[in-house]
Design a protein around this motif. Structure first.
Motif, PDB file in Angstrom:
ATOM      1  N   VAL A 153       0.865  -1.174   0.000  1.00  0.00           N
ATOM      2  CA  VAL A 153       0.000   0.000   0.000  1.00  0.00           C
ATOM      3  C   VAL A 153       0.906   1.230   0.000  1.00  0.00           C
ATOM      4  CG1 VAL A 153      -1.723   1.299   1.298  1.00  0.00           C
ATOM      5  CG2 VAL A 153      -1.867  -1.205   1.178  1.00  0.00           C
ATOM      6  N   THR A 154       0.810   1.997  -1.066  1.00  0.00           N
ATOM      7  CA  THR A 154       1.642   3.189  -1.251  1.00  0.00           C
ATOM      8  C   THR A 154       0.734   4.387  -1.511  1.00  0.00           C
ATOM      9  OG1 THR A 154       1.752   2.877  -3.640  1.00  0.00           O
ATOM     10  CG2 THR A 154       3.481   1.794  -2.317  1.00  0.00           C
ATOM     11  N   GLU A 155       1.330   5.546  -1.655  1.00  0.00           N
ATOM     12  CA  GLU A 155       0.556   6.728  -2.028  1.00  0.00           C
ATOM     13  C   GLU A 155      -0.118   6.519  -3.386  1.00  0.00           C
ATOM     14  OE1 GLU A 155       1.275  11.467  -2.873  1.00  0.00           O
ATOM     15  OE2 GLU A 155       2.640  10.423  -1.527  1.00  0.00           O
ATOM     16  N   PHE A 156       0.603   5.905  -4.332  1.00  0.00           N
ATOM     17  CA  PHE A 156       0.038   5.645  -5.657  1.00  0.00           C
ATOM     18  C   PHE A 156      -1.129   4.657  -5.565  1.00  0.00           C
ATOM     19  CE2 PHE A 156       0.247   3.448  -9.872  1.00  0.00           C
ATOM     20  CZ  PHE A 156      -0.198   4.512 -10.631  1.00  0.00           C
ATOM     21  N   TYR A 157      -1.015   3.643  -4.740  1.00  0.00           N
ATOM     22  CA  TYR A 157      -2.113   2.698  -4.501  1.00  0.00           C
ATOM     23  C   TYR A 157      -3.359   3.459  -4.035  1.00  0.00           C
ATOM     24  CZ  TYR A 157      -4.857  -0.671  -1.749  1.00  0.00           C
ATOM     25  OH  TYR A 157      -5.867  -1.413  -1.202  1.00  0.00           O
ATOM     26  N   ARG A 158      -3.185   4.344  -3.088  1.00  0.00           N
ATOM     27  CA  ARG A 158      -4.319   5.112  -2.561  1.00  0.00           C
ATOM     28  C   ARG A 158      -4.931   6.014  -3.636  1.00  0.00           C
ATOM     29  NH1 ARG A 158      -0.578   5.144   2.017  1.00  0.00           N
ATOM     30  NH2 ARG A 158      -1.545   3.899   3.673  1.00  0.00           N
ATOM     31  N   TRP A 159      -4.090   6.627  -4.460  1.00  0.00           N
ATOM     32  CA  TRP A 159      -4.573   7.476  -5.550  1.00  0.00           C
ATOM     33  C   TRP A 159      -5.350   6.634  -6.563  1.00  0.00           C
ATOM     34  CZ3 TRP A 159      -3.471   8.126 -10.842  1.00  0.00           C
ATOM     35  CH2 TRP A 159      -3.893   9.341 -11.397  1.00  0.00           C
ATOM     36  N   CYS A 160      -4.839   5.451  -6.873  1.00  0.00           N
ATOM     37  CA  CYS A 160      -5.537   4.559  -7.809  1.00  0.00           C
ATOM     38  C   CYS A 160      -6.856   4.069  -7.221  1.00  0.00           C
ATOM     39  CB  CYS A 160      -4.646   3.376  -8.169  1.00  0.00           C
ATOM     40  SG  CYS A 160      -3.227   3.841  -9.189  1.00  0.00           S
TER      41      CYS A 160
END
Length: 142
Positions: free
Chosen positions: A107-114
């Motif tokens: 879980v990364t910032e990009f995961y959250r954005w997606c």
């Protein structure tokens, strides 16, 4: 491994929703109008998002009116190798659409954005199926 999972209820038949998820016309209204799509299992489809990049997916499951699945071949490195699926089920005159994006390594910032953007995808799908107009990338404000 992490996964993104959403559900949306669409006032349309599973056949209409499936067509929106597999046709060039539908995907151009729902996701991005810069695309190359073949509606057949095994096809590699491309979705372009301007400077935001390219997504190439292979259709790995094709069950008309019930299930569609993609495997990501090219995109942001965090997407490569992940699986995206759409399960459709008729419920009381509507279609329940379950979207899953599985295989995230973390879980990364990009995961959250997606995660947020997949919800917007389902909103666009609902709008397109019910009103004939979606909200693809080119008409969204970021």
């Amino acid at each position: 491994m992490a996964a993104i999972e959403h559900i949306q209820y669409v006032n349309a038949t599973p056949a209409q929703v499936y067509d929106a998820l597999t046709s060039e016309r539908g995907l151009a209204e729902v996701w991005t109008d810069d695309l190359t799509v073949q509606a057949v299992q095994g096809a590699v489809n491309e979705f372009r998002f301007g400077e935001a990049g390219l997504v190439r997916v292979k259709i790995t499951e094709w069950l008309p009116r019930s299930r569609l699945a993609w495997r990501c071949l090219d995109s942001d490195p965090q997407w490569i190798g992940t699986q995206i699926s759409f399960d459709l089920e008729a419920r009381e005159g509507k279609t329940a659409v379950v979207l899953r994006h599985e295989g995230w390594r973390e879980v990364t910032e990009f995961y959250r954005w997606c995660n947020y953007n997949w919800a917007m995808f389902l909103y666009s799908l609902k709008s397109y199926c019910e009103e004939g107009v979606g909200l693809p990338f080119q008409r969204r404000r970021f």
